[in-house]
Design a protein around this motif. Structure first.
Motif, PDB file in Angstrom:
ATOM      1  N   LYS A  34      73.960  32.205  83.597  1.00 44.82           N
ATOM      2  CA  LYS A  34      74.185  31.291  82.463  1.00 44.82           C
ATOM      3  C   LYS A  34      75.617  31.432  81.954  1.00 44.82           C
ATOM      4  O   LYS A  34      76.150  32.540  81.870  1.00 44.82           O
ATOM      5  CB  LYS A  34      73.199  31.591  81.336  1.00 44.82           C
ATOM      6  CG  LYS A  34      73.451  32.908  80.638  1.00 44.82           C
ATOM      7  CD  LYS A  34      72.511  33.086  79.452  1.00 44.82           C
ATOM      8  CE  LYS A  34      72.782  34.414  78.766  1.00 44.82           C
ATOM      9  NZ  LYS A  34      71.589  34.984  78.129  1.00 44.82           N
ATOM     10  N   SER A 202      72.177  43.961  80.764  1.00 44.54           N
ATOM     11  CA  SER A 202      73.370  44.738  81.129  1.00 44.54           C
ATOM     12  C   SER A 202      73.492  46.051  80.348  1.00 44.54           C
ATOM     13  O   SER A 202      73.915  47.057  80.902  1.00 44.54           O
ATOM     14  CB  SER A 202      74.632  43.902  80.892  1.00 44.54           C
ATOM     15  OG  SER A 202      74.676  42.857  81.828  1.00 44.54           O
ATOM     16  N   ARG A 217      67.594  41.936  84.412  1.00 45.98           N
ATOM     17  CA  ARG A 217      68.265  40.637  84.288  1.00 45.98           C
ATOM     18  C   ARG A 217      69.713  40.884  83.891  1.00 45.98           C
ATOM     19  O   ARG A 217      70.004  41.188  82.747  1.00 45.98           O
ATOM     20  CB  ARG A 217      67.552  39.793  83.223  1.00 45.98           C
ATOM     21  CG  ARG A 217      66.038  39.700  83.418  1.00 45.98           C
ATOM     22  CD  ARG A 217      65.398  38.860  82.320  1.00 45.98           C
ATOM     23  NE  ARG A 217      65.672  39.384  80.986  1.00 45.98           N
ATOM     24  CZ  ARG A 217      64.849  40.140  80.271  1.00 45.98           C
ATOM     25  NH1 ARG A 217      63.670  40.474  80.744  1.00 45.98           N
ATOM     26  NH2 ARG A 217      65.208  40.560  79.074  1.00 45.98           N
ATOM     27  N   GLY A 219      73.586  39.782  83.504  1.00 40.09           N
ATOM     28  CA  GLY A 219      74.584  38.724  83.405  1.00 40.09           C
ATOM     29  C   GLY A 219      75.981  39.313  83.330  1.00 40.09           C
ATOM     30  O   GLY A 219      76.712  39.375  84.328  1.00 40.09           O
ATOM     31  N   THR A 220      76.336  39.764  82.144  1.00 44.37           N
ATOM     32  CA  THR A 220      77.679  40.274  81.891  1.00 44.37           C
ATOM     33  C   THR A 220      78.114  41.351  82.893  1.00 44.37           C
ATOM     34  O   THR A 220      79.244  41.342  83.372  1.00 44.37           O
ATOM     35  CB  THR A 220      77.739  40.869  80.471  1.00 44.37           C
ATOM     36  OG1 THR A 220      77.082  39.961  79.582  1.00 44.37           O
ATOM     37  CG2 THR A 220      79.161  41.073  80.025  1.00 44.37           C
TER      38      THR A 220
HETATM   39  C1  LIG Z   1      71.529  36.307  78.682  1.00 42.90           C
HETATM   40  C2  LIG Z   1      70.282  37.023  79.028  1.00 42.90           C
HETATM   41  C3  LIG Z   1      70.310  38.112  79.908  1.00 42.90           C
HETATM   42  C4  LIG Z   1      71.574  38.709  80.487  1.00 42.90           C
HETATM   43  O1  LIG Z   1      72.256  39.375  79.485  1.00 42.90           O
HETATM   44  P1  LIG Z   1      73.484  40.350  79.817  1.00 42.90           P
HETATM   45  O2  LIG Z   1      73.515  41.238  78.637  1.00 42.90           O
HETATM   46  O3  LIG Z   1      74.670  39.497  79.951  1.00 42.90           O
HETATM   47  O4  LIG Z   1      73.135  41.088  81.047  1.00 42.90           O
HETATM   48  C5  LIG Z   1      69.097  38.692  80.235  1.00 42.90           C
HETATM   49  N1  LIG Z   1      67.934  38.230  79.745  1.00 42.90           N
HETATM   50  C6  LIG Z   1      67.878  37.189  78.887  1.00 42.90           C
HETATM   51  C7  LIG Z   1      66.557  36.736  78.389  1.00 42.90           C
HETATM   52  C8  LIG Z   1      69.044  36.555  78.501  1.00 42.90           C
HETATM   53  O5  LIG Z   1      68.976  35.525  77.647  1.00 42.90           O
END
Ligand SMILES: *Cc1c(COP(=O)(O)O)cnc(C)c1O
Length: 242
Positions: A34, A202, A217, A219-220
């Motif tokens: 995202k 993260s 999960r 992202g960052t």
């Molecule tokens: C954005 C998001 C993530 C990823 O978050 P990071 O801290 O960037 O790893 C994981 N799970 C959900 C539900 C999110 O909305």
């Protein structure tokens, strides 16, 4: 860049799993793309990743369209608004964060017949965080009974997002992880054919793996910081941290 981060993350996931007496291959890395462009997803796909998480439904669709025909599978992990369910039912393979009966019924009705059932995880608000959606743990069983009858949805397990750590709690295992792991084990023992305990982002994925997570999960930590969004409020996702 993504390649280097991925190497580091895989090593950390493996180490956390082994330290907990678990098999590294039992922890999936879900790449949360995202806020990042299709080019970042392509880069990650070239490194062998194929499942990607998106939180902003409207913003995700052009990206999904651009990558249509590739092996990418899409997981929706933002809050589910009832006016976006059709978009989710038609474009995603998985939806994490299901916690309303109304949304469940709409997703079921709107899932196109030509696609496999929508794979879902039920979101549990395991630590009573008022800023988060998710079912209270004591409402889970009744919710599952309802969802069980929906033919176009397949429940694969549970997900949670813990509340933000307070002062002095940074680095401690969020209580939500233990609560969710217990709920998961209890329902599997009761006969639910589940394989997904989605917890850990993260900032806390190692603690989540120690508690039993099967899906972190990220992202960052994988793609780098997300560019700031200006329309977070429009989709109501400002209650999400991370
Ligand atoms: C954005 C998001 C993530 C990823 O978050 P990071 O801290 O960037 O790893 C994981 N799970 C959900 C539900 C999110 O909305």
């Amino acid at each position: 860049m993504i390649a280097d981060r991925l190497d580091v993350l895989r090593a950390r996931i493996d180490a956390a799993a082994l330290a907990a007496g678990r098999r590294p291959q039992d922890v999936e890395l879900l790449a949360v793309s995202k806020g990042h462009p299709a080019s970042a997803v392509r880069e990650a796909m070239a490194l062998g990743l194929d499942r990607f998480g998106e939180s902003y439904a409207t913003e995700a669709v052009p990206k999904l369209t651009e990558l249509n025909g590739t092996a990418a599978q899409w997981v929706y992990l933002g809050p589910i608004q009832t006016n976006k369910t059709r978009l989710l039912a038609e474009n995603f393979s998985w939806v994490l964060g299901l916690c309303s009966e109304k949304a469940a019924r709409r997703l079921d009705a709107q899932r196109p017949e030509g696609l496999p059932p929508l794979q879902v995880c039920v979101q549990v608000n395991a630590d009573g965080d008022p800023a988060k959606s998710g079912l209270a743990p004591d409402r889970l069983s009744a919710f599952l009974e309802t969802v069980q009858d929906l033919r176009r949805l397949t429940v694969r397990g549970l997900m949670t997002i813990p509340r933000k750590a307070g002062p002095g709690e940074e680095g401690a295992t969020p209580p939500a992880f233990e609560v969710l792991a217990e709920l998961f084990a209890k329902h599997v023992a009761a006969g639910h054919d589940w394989d997904t305990l989605s917890m850990g982002m993260s900032g806390d994925f190692e603690a989540a793996i120690a508690a039993g997570s099967t899906q972190v999960r990220l992202g960052t930590a994988l793609f780098g910081p997300r560019p700031a969004r200006t329309d977070a409020r429009v989709e109501g996702e400002d209650t999400h941290h991370g």
